[in-house]
Design a protein around this motif. Structure first.
Motif, short mmCIF file in Angstrom:
data_model
loop_
_atom_site.label_atom_id
_atom_site.label_comp_id
_atom_site.label_asym_id
_atom_site.label_seq_id
_atom_site.Cartn_x
_atom_site.Cartn_y
_atom_site.Cartn_z
N ALA A 62 9.08 7.00 -11.26
CA ALA A 62 8.62 7.36 -9.92
C ALA A 62 8.18 8.82 -9.91
O ALA A 62 8.39 9.55 -10.87
N THR B 179 8.28 -0.16 0.73
CA THR B 179 9.25 -1.12 0.22
C THR B 179 10.65 -0.65 0.55
O THR B 179 11.03 0.47 0.22
N SER C 119 6.11 4.39 -1.71
CA SER C 119 7.46 4.82 -1.97
C SER C 119 8.45 3.70 -1.69
O SER C 119 8.14 2.74 -0.99
N VAL C 120 9.66 3.84 -2.24
CA VAL C 120 10.69 2.81 -2.15
C VAL C 120 11.99 3.44 -1.67
O VAL C 120 12.35 4.54 -2.09
N CYS D 261 7.13 3.06 -9.19
CA CYS D 261 6.43 3.39 -7.95
C CYS D 261 5.70 4.71 -8.12
O CYS D 261 6.20 5.64 -8.74
N LYS E 290 6.94 -3.05 -8.30
CA LYS E 290 5.83 -2.16 -8.63
C LYS E 290 5.08 -1.89 -7.34
O LYS E 290 4.67 -2.82 -6.66
N THR E 291 4.90 -0.60 -7.00
CA THR E 291 4.22 -0.27 -5.75
C THR E 291 3.46 1.05 -5.88
O THR E 291 3.84 1.91 -6.67
#
Length: 128
Positions: free
Chosen positions: A62, A14, A31-32, A44, A27-28
């Motif tokens: 995170a 993302t 990683s962002v 995340c 929401k993942t």
């Protein structure tokens, strides 16, 4: 409970690019990276990186959080929160380890804990 592999957590899946604004919840499982603006919460399983032009107004959960831009909100990391030399964190921080480079700005309260692998639970140490 199935554990996520480090490879999956390290995948940058993302990106909010410079000049972009995202409003809502992210929401993942990966990683962002944020180079633009995010208004909303971020959860995340991997790492969150806020680039120099990044600006986040959100609460964040995170694995590791690296801040070169600005976060206004509370952060929780099962690993490290790292504020780089021009980074700003305006909010409370809860993490395992905290690094603030010279020139980095932190305004808030911090709490450091030991976390176990299966979630953000404090490790209990038996008295001898």
């Amino acid at each position: 409970m199935k554990m996520k592999s480090n490879k999956q957590l390290d995948i940058l899946d993302t990106v909010v690019g410079a000049g972009s604004t995202f409003e809502g919840t992210i929401k993942t499982e990966g990683s962002v990276r944020v180079e633009g603006k995010v208004l909303g919460d971020i959860t995340c399983s991997g790492d969150l990186t806020v680039g120099a032009s990044g600006n986040i107004e959100a609460n964040i959960d995170a694995r590791n959080i690296t801040i070169a831009g600005t976060i206004s909100g509370n952060v929780r990391a099962s690993g490290i929160v790292h504020i780089e030399k021009k980074g700003h964190l305006l909010g409370n921080a809860h993490m395992k380890a905290f690094i603030i480079d010279e020139g980095g700005i932190f305004e808030g309260e911090s709490k450091m804990d030991d976390f176990n692998i299966e979630g953000n639970k404090k490790l209990e140490i038996a008295a001898e």
